[in-house]
Design an enzyme around this catalytic site. Structure first.
Site, mmCIF file in Angstrom:
data_model
loop_
_atom_site.group_PDB
_atom_site.id
_atom_site.type_symbol
_atom_site.label_atom_id
_atom_site.label_comp_id
_atom_site.label_asym_id
_atom_site.label_seq_id
_atom_site.Cartn_x
_atom_site.Cartn_y
_atom_site.Cartn_z
ATOM 1 N N HIS A 278 0.779 -1.244 0.068
ATOM 2 C CA HIS A 278 -0.055 0.036 -0.055
ATOM 3 C C HIS A 278 0.817 1.209 -0.041
ATOM 4 O O HIS A 278 0.901 2.156 -0.845
ATOM 5 C CB HIS A 278 -0.846 0.016 1.242
ATOM 6 C CG HIS A 278 -1.932 1.160 1.309
ATOM 7 N ND1 HIS A 278 -3.110 0.965 1.069
ATOM 8 C CD2 HIS A 278 -1.578 2.579 1.727
ATOM 9 C CE1 HIS A 278 -3.736 2.178 1.333
ATOM 10 N NE2 HIS A 278 -2.860 3.124 1.815
ATOM 11 N N GLU A 279 1.946 1.375 0.959
ATOM 12 C CA GLU A 279 2.644 2.465 1.083
ATOM 13 C C GLU A 279 3.666 2.634 -0.160
ATOM 14 O O GLU A 279 3.836 3.753 -0.550
ATOM 15 C CB GLU A 279 3.391 2.470 2.252
ATOM 16 C CG GLU A 279 2.531 2.521 3.789
ATOM 17 C CD GLU A 279 1.544 3.567 3.856
ATOM 18 O OE1 GLU A 279 1.603 4.626 2.897
ATOM 19 O OE2 GLU A 279 0.649 3.427 4.559
ATOM 20 N N HIS A 282 1.636 4.084 -2.892
ATOM 21 C CA HIS A 282 1.542 5.859 -2.961
ATOM 22 C C HIS A 282 2.713 6.320 -3.453
ATOM 23 O O HIS A 282 2.837 7.366 -4.046
ATOM 24 C CB HIS A 282 1.420 5.933 -1.366
ATOM 25 C CG HIS A 282 0.086 5.956 -0.985
ATOM 26 N ND1 HIS A 282 -1.138 6.327 -1.668
ATOM 27 C CD2 HIS A 282 -0.331 5.530 0.358
ATOM 28 C CE1 HIS A 282 -2.144 5.963 -0.747
ATOM 29 N NE2 HIS A 282 -2.025 5.423 0.219
ATOM 30 N N HIS A 288 -5.259 7.183 -2.817
ATOM 31 C CA HIS A 288 -6.177 6.357 -2.268
ATOM 32 C C HIS A 288 -7.093 5.990 -3.400
ATOM 33 O O HIS A 288 -7.916 6.984 -4.244
ATOM 34 C CB HIS A 288 -7.110 6.873 -0.810
ATOM 35 C CG HIS A 288 -5.980 6.591 0.316
ATOM 36 N ND1 HIS A 288 -6.179 7.715 1.138
ATOM 37 C CD2 HIS A 288 -5.248 5.685 0.598
ATOM 38 C CE1 HIS A 288 -5.118 7.043 1.998
ATOM 39 N NE2 HIS A 288 -4.585 5.887 1.732
ATOM 40 N N CYS A 289 -7.862 4.898 -3.499
ATOM 41 C CA CYS A 289 -8.849 4.442 -4.274
ATOM 42 C C CYS A 289 -10.129 4.661 -3.750
ATOM 43 O O CYS A 289 -10.281 4.216 -2.473
ATOM 44 C CB CYS A 289 -8.685 3.073 -4.888
ATOM 45 S SG CYS A 289 -9.954 2.312 -5.990
ATOM 46 N N CYS A 294 -10.106 -2.283 -2.766
ATOM 47 C CA CYS A 294 -8.747 -2.332 -3.636
ATOM 48 C C CYS A 294 -7.760 -2.171 -2.285
ATOM 49 O O CYS A 294 -7.929 -1.687 -1.196
ATOM 50 C CB CYS A 294 -8.691 -1.122 -4.347
ATOM 51 S SG CYS A 294 -7.221 -0.710 -5.139
#
Length: 362
Positions: A278-279, A282, A288-289, A294
């Protein structure tokens, strides 16, 4: 910056709950054909509905990011290239001296205090050396997920002693969390992650066994990334099944005490892999979705109704576009099927290491 947990903030979000709107987010005719792996399919992808009370999207103002917007923003200079196709993972707080943490005090209802090492004289700098099982899977999964990228794990205990001192948490600002243990300030941790030299690094992610927070107005975060500088940090701490029992991550992973079964460790690792990707996502410029369930959904914790282990078609197209510039991918989108196969091999390795007992796949 983007984060995955914080104090409540009233927000107003847009929601795209029909196939037409989410299809528009995949791009327009000027963006070229949509890769087959990113074709919208209601059987494979679940669109987000109205958020529940307490969800990230119920409290944060998120406007979303279409593929067209992503492509314009990234251009040709913000994607990985010939000279910067490496992701660096930086263990934070590693030292060769390992000492058990003291028993934590019970949660206090008093105001939060700034942490002082003198109040915990036996408190160590937690070391990944004491709990090495997770690190190889972080490297292997990052390599599979971000196919074509090189993955380096900074070894703070090999080479000059000054490298270890640079990544010590001794001078990082901190306060006490609800269990009286130190909780470290993200901006100081990011300064540590910036220190290793190397122009070949596309992005750098610090990994720590410590609890972290981005500012006094926040209770904690699981992780956070600075999108512009491509620097981030994520924490194992609150993913631990024993965190809310007041057990520090170092003790929870200690192979001598075995406080956690292999199955519970596997579940913990799965959540850590989720936050890590996740990070890093970014740092690849993906926001962010708000379209589908997701990996890149913002989250207010394990009870948030959004989220997934995988990227939705909109964000997968962004990632494949960014990875197409990596030299090992020869200017083409990497094969999505081969990418998923490589990810599956890592999950199978996790099951071989930890076993597939009850709780491992929850």
């Amino acid at each position: 910056m983007a984060s995955t947990k914080g104090t409540k903030k009233a927000g107003k979000s847009r929601f795209f709950t029909n196939i037409e709107s989410t299809t528009l987010a995949l791009g327009n005719s000027r963006d070229g054909p949509v890769p087959a792996a990113c074709e919208p399919n209601d059987e494979a992808w679940t669109r987000l509905g109205k958020p529940r009370a307490g969800d990230w999207l119920a409290e944060k103002d998120e406007s979303g990011q279409t593929f067209s917007s992503y492509r314009r923003t990234m251009g040709d200079y913000r994607v990985p290239g010939k000279h910067n196709a490496t992701i660096l993972l930086v263990p934070l707080g590693a030292r060769s001296v390992d000492v058990h943490l003291p028993n934590p005090p019970p949660p206090s209802t008093s105001s939060r205090k700034t942490f002082s090492p003198s109040s915990h004289p036996s408190l160590p700098q937690p070391s990944f050396k004491r709990c090495p099982r997770f690190l190889p899977f972080l490297v292997d999964y990052a390599r599979a997920f971000f196919t074509g990228m090189e993955i380096e794990l900074l070894d703070t205990e090999v080479g000059s002693t000054s490298a270890g001192k640079q990544l010590s948490l001794k001078r990082v600002s901190s306060r006490e969390n609800e269990f009286g243990a130190p909780q470290y300030l993200l901006s100081d941790l990011m300064d540590l992650v910036r220190r290793p030299k190397g122009y070949h690094y596309y992005c750098r992610l610090g990994i720590t066994l410590e609890d972290i927070y981005p500012g006094e107005d926040w209770n904690y975060v699981f992780g956070q990334a600075d999108v512009m500088e491509r620097v981030g940090v994520f924490s194992f701490a609150r993913h631990s099944p024993l965190f809310y029992d007041g057990v520090h991550a170092t003790e929870a992973l200690d192979p001598e005490t075995r406080l956690l079964s292999d199955a519970r460790q596997a579940k913990w690792l799965r959540n850590c892999l989720h936050t890590m990707t996740h990070e890093i996502g970014h740092m690849f410029g993906i926001r962010h979705c708000i379209y589908y369930h997701c990996l890149l959904n913002g989250s207010n914790g394990p009870h948030d109704s959004a989220g997934s282990t995988f990227m939705c078609p909109v964000d997968l197209r962004k990632l494949l576009h960014a990875l197409s510039t990596v030299p090992r991918n020869k200017g083409e989108h990497p094969c999505a099927l081969e990418r998923y196969r490589a990810m599956l091999q890592v999950w199978r390795a996790v099951l071989r290491e930890f076993g597939g007992g009850e709780g491992a796949g929850e």
